[in-house]
Design a protein around this motif. Structure first.
Motif, PDB file in Angstrom:
ATOM      1  N   TYR A 168       0.855  -1.243   0.003  1.00  0.00           N
ATOM      2  CA  TYR A 168       0.076  -0.147   0.047  1.00  0.00           C
ATOM      3  C   TYR A 168       0.859   1.181   0.094  1.00  0.00           C
TER       4      TYR A 168
ATOM      5  N   TYR B  27     -14.739  -8.923  -7.476  1.00  0.00           N
ATOM      6  CA  TYR B  27     -14.331  -8.631  -6.218  1.00  0.00           C
ATOM      7  C   TYR B  27     -15.455  -8.000  -5.601  1.00  0.00           C
TER       8      TYR B  27
ATOM      9  N   GLY C  19     -14.190  -4.339   5.775  1.00  0.00           N
ATOM     10  CA  GLY C  19     -13.649  -4.776   4.529  1.00  0.00           C
ATOM     11  C   GLY C  19     -12.693  -5.918   4.684  1.00  0.00           C
ATOM     12  N   SER C  20     -12.970  -6.850   5.694  1.00  0.00           N
ATOM     13  CA  SER C  20     -12.566  -8.096   5.703  1.00  0.00           C
ATOM     14  C   SER C  20     -10.760  -7.744   5.865  1.00  0.00           C
ATOM     15  N   ASN C  21     -10.532  -6.845   6.404  1.00  0.00           N
ATOM     16  CA  ASN C  21      -8.958  -6.173   6.781  1.00  0.00           C
ATOM     17  C   ASN C  21      -8.411  -7.306   7.679  1.00  0.00           C
TER      18      ASN C  21
ATOM     19  N   ASN D  56      -6.401 -10.313   6.586  1.00  0.00           N
ATOM     20  CA  ASN D  56      -4.904 -10.222   6.248  1.00  0.00           C
ATOM     21  C   ASN D  56      -4.076 -10.391   7.284  1.00  0.00           C
TER      22      ASN D  56
ATOM     23  N   TYR E  18      -9.670 -12.884  -6.848  1.00  0.00           N
ATOM     24  CA  TYR E  18      -8.352 -12.385  -6.515  1.00  0.00           C
ATOM     25  C   TYR E  18      -7.546 -12.548  -7.634  1.00  0.00           C
TER      26      TYR E  18
ATOM     27  N   GLU F 204       0.770 -11.716   0.225  1.00  0.00           N
ATOM     28  CA  GLU F 204      -0.663 -11.616   1.096  1.00  0.00           C
ATOM     29  C   GLU F 204      -1.257 -12.988   1.328  1.00  0.00           C
TER      30      GLU F 204
ATOM     31  N   SER G 115      -5.507 -13.757   2.502  1.00  0.00           N
ATOM     32  CA  SER G 115      -6.709 -13.162   2.927  1.00  0.00           C
ATOM     33  C   SER G 115      -7.608 -14.216   3.525  1.00  0.00           C
TER      34      SER G 115
HETATM   35  C1  AVI Z   1      -7.685  -5.212   2.111  1.00  0.00           C
HETATM   36  N1  AVI Z   1      -7.786  -6.597   1.999  1.00  0.00           N
HETATM   37  C2  AVI Z   1      -9.060  -7.030   2.953  1.00  0.00           C
HETATM   38  C3  AVI Z   1      -7.742  -7.146   0.712  1.00  0.00           C
HETATM   39  C4  AVI Z   1      -8.397  -8.762   0.736  1.00  0.00           C
HETATM   40  O1  AVI Z   1      -9.226  -8.896   0.302  1.00  0.00           O
HETATM   41  O2  AVI Z   1      -7.384  -9.323   1.226  1.00  0.00           O
HETATM   42  C5  AVI Z   1      -6.587  -6.728  -0.022  1.00  0.00           C
HETATM   43  C6  AVI Z   1      -6.813  -7.400  -1.373  1.00  0.00           C
HETATM   44  N2  AVI Z   1      -5.805  -7.877  -1.903  1.00  0.00           N
HETATM   45  C7  AVI Z   1      -6.010  -8.278  -3.271  1.00  0.00           C
HETATM   46  N3  AVI Z   1      -7.253  -7.825  -3.483  1.00  0.00           N
HETATM   47  C8  AVI Z   1      -7.686  -7.516  -2.214  1.00  0.00           C
END
Ligand code: AVI
Length: 333
Positions: free
Chosen positions: A46, A63, A168-170, A173, A213, A289, A291
């Motif tokens: 970010y 998404y 936002g389901s943060n 992560n 994704y 990452e 999720s």
């Molecule tokens: C911020 N977060 C919740 C998003 C997620 O869905 O994990 C970040 C993201 N990465 C790729 N798409 C969205």
């Protein structure tokens, strides 16, 4: 009305690298790339470009998370206010606070006095949030706080009675260790009776998850690659971005999407601030990452272990996303 033109800035104990972001970035990358399997902390996705790309991801047809959560908030904001009563609203990772408007509408209804405390690490996101909230709800007192989640926990007591938003389901992560640290901190800082509103993405058909994704427009792929473009910009890493592929797949056992950068050719990552070179072989993958996806019953049980009782659960018709209203357990219960 706003407290100040610029956001208040909170920070924890002095950090040796705080004055040298490139060094801090290089150290984090060096630590993660030296581990097995290799990884890079997802917070580095970010930067300004990454945040722009994330806003675009939220608009992609695949998404569904953002629009599903927003529809739940729009439909249930009134009920949420009825349960919590009048409180100060604190949002962790507010971004531009677009979804929050549905809540603020009900919390400021009938001229009720409302303070909204937006917490974010990005000053530009806070400025955008302030502009849009002040325009839409002039009586709301906007307080912008430039801070990480953890550094903002002390605000909970200051603004109690409060409702803390983490949307936002943060939370998805966070790995398990980060999650435990986060919920301990939240629970330790909330006053008994205070509320917490949590947005989470739910376990579902892996095809739906993987599509979210791997959007067709390739925006999520660009988001992943931007991390390495950022390393080139800020660390002079010398990476060939054309040899980096985005890979996002669902891990059923761990109930999470795992996102990797796959190197199709061997490369050397130069970490100039540290004078360190890290070679990567062709075919190697670096995790950027996770999720996590949740099952409501498991999550409510888990949160109960931190003294957080689930007062209400709101979902959409497909049960793809959930918004949980939690309350810090009263003493003696
Ligand atoms: C911020 N977060 C919740 C998003 C997620 O869905 O994990 C970040 C993201 N990465 C790729 N798409 C969205």
């Amino acid at each position: 009305m706003s407290d100040s033109k610029s956001a208040v800035s909170l920070s924890s104990a002095a950090c040796a690298d705080a004055g040298n972001p490139a060094l801090e970035f290089a150290r984090s990358v060096a630590l993660g790339l030296s581990d097995t399997p290799r990884w890079i902390p997802s917070r580095y996705l970010y930067d300004a470009r990454g945040s722009e790309l994330f806003e675009l991801i939220c608009e992609q047809p695949e998404y569904y998370l953002t629009r599903t959560e927003e529809a739940i908030l729009a439909a249930r904001a009134r009920e949420i206010r009825e349960i919590t009563g009048d409180v100060t609203v604190i949002e962790l990772g507010s971004g531009t606070a677009l979804k929050t408007r549905h809540l603020l509408r009900w919390y400021s209804e009938g001229g009720a006095e409302l303070s909204y405390v937006a917490v974010d690490v990005s000053p530009s996101a806070l400025q955008a949030a302030q502009a849009s909230i002040s325009a839409a709800f002039p009586p709301v007192r906007f307080i912008g706080v430039e801070a990480t989640y953890e550094d903002s926990f002390s605000l909970f007591k200051e603004y109690s009675p409060c409702l803390v938003l983490f949307l936002g389901s943060n939370v998805g992560n966070f790995n398990h260790a980060e999650s435990i640290g986060f919920w301990r901190g939240v629970s330790d800082h909330l006053e008994p009776g205070d509320f917490f509103l949590l947005g989470v993405d739910l376990v579902k058909d892996p095809a739906v998850l993987e599509a979210a994704y791997n959007d067709r427009a390739g925006i999520t792929a660009e988001f992943t690659k931007n991390l390495f473009a950022r390393m080139n910009r800020e660390l002079d890493a010398g990476l060939d971005l054309g040899a980096i592929e985005h890979v996002a797949r669902y891990n059923r056992e761990w109930q999470r999407i795992e996102t990797f950068a796959r190197f199709s050719r061997s490369q050397t990552v130069h970490l100039r601030p540290l004078g360190l070179d890290i070679p990567l072989r062709a075919g190697e993958q670096v995790m950027v990452e996770i999720s996590r996806k949740f099952v409501i019953e498991d999550l409510t049980r888990y949160l109960g272990c931190f003294g957080l009782e689930t007062r209400a659960v709101f979902t959409d018709e497909r049960r793809w996303f959930a918004v949980l209203l939690l309350q810090k357990r009263m003493e003696g219960r």
